[in-house]
Scaffold this active site. Structure first.
Site, PDB file in Angstrom:
ATOM      1  N   SER A   1     -17.057  -1.392  -6.252  1.00  0.00           N
ATOM      2  CA  SER A   1     -15.907  -1.072  -7.051  1.00  0.00           C
ATOM      3  C   SER A   1     -16.592  -0.928  -8.652  1.00  0.00           C
ATOM      4  CB  SER A   1     -15.095  -1.889  -6.897  1.00  0.00           C
ATOM      5  OG  SER A   1     -13.952  -1.776  -8.022  1.00  0.00           O
TER       6      SER A   1
ATOM      7  N   TYR B   1     -12.770   5.024 -11.085  1.00  0.00           N
ATOM      8  CA  TYR B   1     -11.536   5.502 -11.275  1.00  0.00           C
ATOM      9  C   TYR B   1     -11.337   6.589 -11.992  1.00  0.00           C
ATOM     10  CZ  TYR B   1     -10.212   0.826  -9.286  1.00  0.00           C
ATOM     11  OH  TYR B   1     -10.152  -0.123  -8.727  1.00  0.00           O
TER      12      TYR B   1
ATOM     13  N   THR C   1     -11.354   7.202  -7.039  1.00  0.00           N
ATOM     14  CA  THR C   1     -10.088   6.851  -6.536  1.00  0.00           C
ATOM     15  C   THR C   1      -8.923   7.518  -7.316  1.00  0.00           C
ATOM     16  OG1 THR C   1     -10.948   4.597  -5.838  1.00  0.00           O
ATOM     17  CG2 THR C   1      -8.556   4.732  -6.398  1.00  0.00           C
TER      18      THR C   1
ATOM     19  N   LYS D   1     -10.499   9.268  -2.650  1.00  0.00           N
ATOM     20  CA  LYS D   1      -9.819   8.167  -1.885  1.00  0.00           C
ATOM     21  C   LYS D   1      -8.418   8.071  -2.377  1.00  0.00           C
ATOM     22  CE  LYS D   1     -10.445   3.355  -0.810  1.00  0.00           C
ATOM     23  NZ  LYS D   1      -9.134   2.795  -1.467  1.00  0.00           N
TER      24      LYS D   1
ATOM     25  N   HIS E   1      -4.192   2.515  -1.115  1.00  0.00           N
ATOM     26  CA  HIS E   1      -4.664   1.567  -1.736  1.00  0.00           C
ATOM     27  C   HIS E   1      -4.323   0.086  -1.102  1.00  0.00           C
ATOM     28  CE1 HIS E   1      -6.572   1.397  -5.621  1.00  0.00           C
ATOM     29  NE2 HIS E   1      -6.515   0.147  -5.510  1.00  0.00           N
TER      30      HIS E   1
ATOM     31  N   GLY F   1      -5.349  -1.689   6.595  1.00  0.00           N
ATOM     32  CA  GLY F   1      -4.752  -2.530   7.721  1.00  0.00           C
ATOM     33  C   GLY F   1      -5.742  -2.619   8.774  1.00  0.00           C
TER      34      GLY F   1
ATOM     35  N   GLY G   1     -11.616  -3.392   4.120  1.00  0.00           N
ATOM     36  CA  GLY G   1     -11.593  -4.164   2.710  1.00  0.00           C
ATOM     37  C   GLY G   1     -11.473  -5.766   3.084  1.00  0.00           C
TER      38      GLY G   1
END
Length: 387
Positions: A107, A130, A156, A252, A276, A309, A330
């Site tokens: 990240s 980003y 992202t 993403k 996200h 999830g 994640g």
């Protein structure tokens, strides 16, 4: 060594060993957390079709993601502040992924820098960025990723505005974190975590401090964060980012077939169906519900991944059967990292791989490349016309 049979076992250890501020950062969504919850619970609505009298020998989960060989169709997703879950967390997660043979994505909001991770690993990793307004910073970030031999860039696109996460607000979790008497008191009870943090000098945002204009120390981060995200983002701006990076590109944050088509048009090599982790627009569909319509719309034009999830190998199998070439995890690996460091990340990957391999075989498939929708029983309307 505790017995770790499922990801939930790692989560219980993680909750005991990591400060509440960082546990809540990981284990939360925006607003009412409806989307955060349904990202996981919607997997339970999909059933696997059990088959018998099938030769289950010679099983293989090996495949490719954006042309890279992987031991299973799983990548470690970019998670901000990973280095606060465990000291040098990004380095440890990247090493575990490298050894296991799956991609790791760093990240922009990591604690360890691109250079830190590159110096402590031997194989290329992916770099997430980003959509920021500062062209110089963006180009420098892409250039640093190229210098570190990152094999893909991940843009992202769903963070033009920061969704409100109530737990973070109450805990003072910001960039940098705002310590309160309650949070400091809680940190003092996490002895193992604290001793680890004393061992490292990497406690701040290594990709930003000293690289972004005006960010010379952690105290200047909050102003930069508030002003840097591009609220006027459009697809032409994403085309500009594409010109800054000439390697494989993943976009993403796609949740609608119309946006998936736009991602194809800007020259992306893959997209990630993602909300996200339920941390942006609460009330949006879960990623697994959004997946199939996007596959139907652009699956013949671009490689499709998904996240959100995923807590088991069965979740990976279901997503693969619905058309995802790759599945990103994640929280599942962060639980392992916070619980047991690099060993915990490895254990999370082992658990998911075993569940994936066994469930695949019991569904009548021995090769991940031959998994298709026929192994599933999906309720009518699960991913139907919601208009």
């Amino acid at each position: 060594m505790p017995v770790i049979a499922e990801i939930e076992d790692l989560k219980r250890l993680y909750r005991r060993r990591v400060p509440k501020m960082f546990y809540d950062y990981c284990e939360s969504g925006s607003w009412s957390e409806q989307t955060f919850r349904e990202n996981s619970s919607d997997f339970d609505k999909i059933y696997l079709r059990q088959r018998v009298a099938v030769d289950m020998a010679g099983r293989s989960t090996k495949t490719q993601m954006i042309g890279q060989d992987v031991s299973m169709p799983v990548a470690l997703a970019p998670v901000g502040l990973t280095g606060m879950q465990h000291f040098d967390g990004e380095i440890k997660a990247a090493r575990a992924a490298e050894t296991f043979g799956v991609p790791y994505c760093l990240s922009t909001m990591s604690i360890c820098s691109i250079e830190d991770v590159a110096a402590n690993t031997s194989k290329p990793f992916w770099m997430q960025v980003y959509t920021l307004k500062d062209n110089a910073f963006m180009q420098n970030l892409f250039d640093r990723a190229k210098e570190a031999k990152c094999s893909a860039a991940v843009i992202t696109v769903d963070l033009q505005l920061l969704g409100q996460r109530h737990k973070d607000v109450k805990n003072g979790l910001s960039a940098p974190p705002k310590l309160t008497p309650a949070s400091v008191a809680n940190m003092m009870t996490k002895v193992q975590w604290g001793l680890g943090m004393l061992q490292t000098k990497r406690r701040f945002f290594g990709n930003i401090v000293g690289h972004a204009k005006g960010v010379t120390d952690p105290s200047s981060l909050s102003t930069w964060t508030a002003e840097s995200f591009d609220q006027s983002l459009n697809w032409d701006r994403i085309r500009e980012f594409r010109k800054m990076w000439d390697g494989p590109l993943i976009i993403k944050g796609i949740m609608d077939p119309r946006d998936a088509r736009e991602a194809c048009n800007v020259g992306a090599d893959a997209i990630v169906v993602s909300n996200h982790g339920g941390r942006q627009l609460d009330g949006a569909l879960s990623s697994i519900r959004a997946l199939e319509p996007i596959v139907d719309a652009v699956g013949d034009k671009i490689e499709i991944h998904m996240d959100g999830g995923v807590r088991s190998g069965q979740d990976v199998l279901k997503a693969r059967a619905l058309g995802a070439k790759g599945v990103w995890i994640g929280r599942a690996y962060v639980y392992g990292l916070g619980a047991m460091g690099q060993q915990g990340v490895t254990r999370a990957l082992e658990v998911i791989h075993k569940e994936l391999e066994l469930s695949m075989a019991l569904s009548g498939r021995t090769d991940i490349e031959k998994v298709d929708r026929d192994i599933l029983m999906v309720p009518k309307g699960f991913a139907g016309d919601w208009s």
